[in-house]
Design a protein around this motif. Structure first.
Motif: not given
Length: 166
Positions: A105-118, A148-149
């Protein structure tokens, strides 16, 4: 401009219905097939209640990759949402894939993260994902995080396809 309607259907590994909605078939380019939804389009998760999306979005379905991507129009706080999935399959006006839980996911503020690994770890055991599915999902998540990054195409800017639905 009139567009063909496509059914977008995500399932879980056990075959159960996940997110699904109708979308406009916009076209195809070197990245894959693009569909789009105008603001106010509705969809649902499984047999749950209808959800109406307030912002327009386009989706990219690559031809041979283990992911799909959604590009949301502003002001949605999520700019890009990539679902790690099986390779999308097209049949009779429908595109179907299995959601494999991991999301880049890339948020509009620029944060990028991998979600739902759990969720991936939980479902890997519950649904007994085969080794090739686990390996392909993890590899796709790693490639997506890098692309994405780096702002590699098609993740550099909002795709021109958004202009078809905004």
């Amino acid at each position: 401009m009139s567009h063909e309607i496509v059914n977008v259907v995500y399932r879980k590994y056990d075959g159960s219905l996940h997110w699904h909605h109708r979308s406009l078939l916009l076209g195809e380019d070197e990245h894959g097939v693009w569909t789009g939804c105008v603001a106010g389009t509705s969809g649902r998760k499984g047999a749950g209640p209808m959800v109406t999306w307030s912002d327009a979005f386009v989706m990219l379905f690559p031809r041979d990759a283990w992911w799909t991507a959604t590009f949301n129009a502003a002001p949605n706080k999520t700019e890009i949402y990539c679902d790690v999935s099986t390779v999308p399959e097209w049949r009779d006006g429908e595109v179907t894939m299995v959601d494999l839980d991991l999301d880049v996911i890339r948020m509009r503020d620029g944060r990028i993260f991998l979600d739902d690994e759990d969720e991936f770890e939980e479902h890997r055991i519950r649904y007994a994902y085969p080794c090739d599915v686990i390996d392909n999902a993890r590899a796709a998540a790693a490639r997506l995080m890098k692309a994405v990054t780096a702002g590699a195409t098609p993740f550099a800017t909002a795709p021109h396809w958004l202009s078809h639905v905004t």
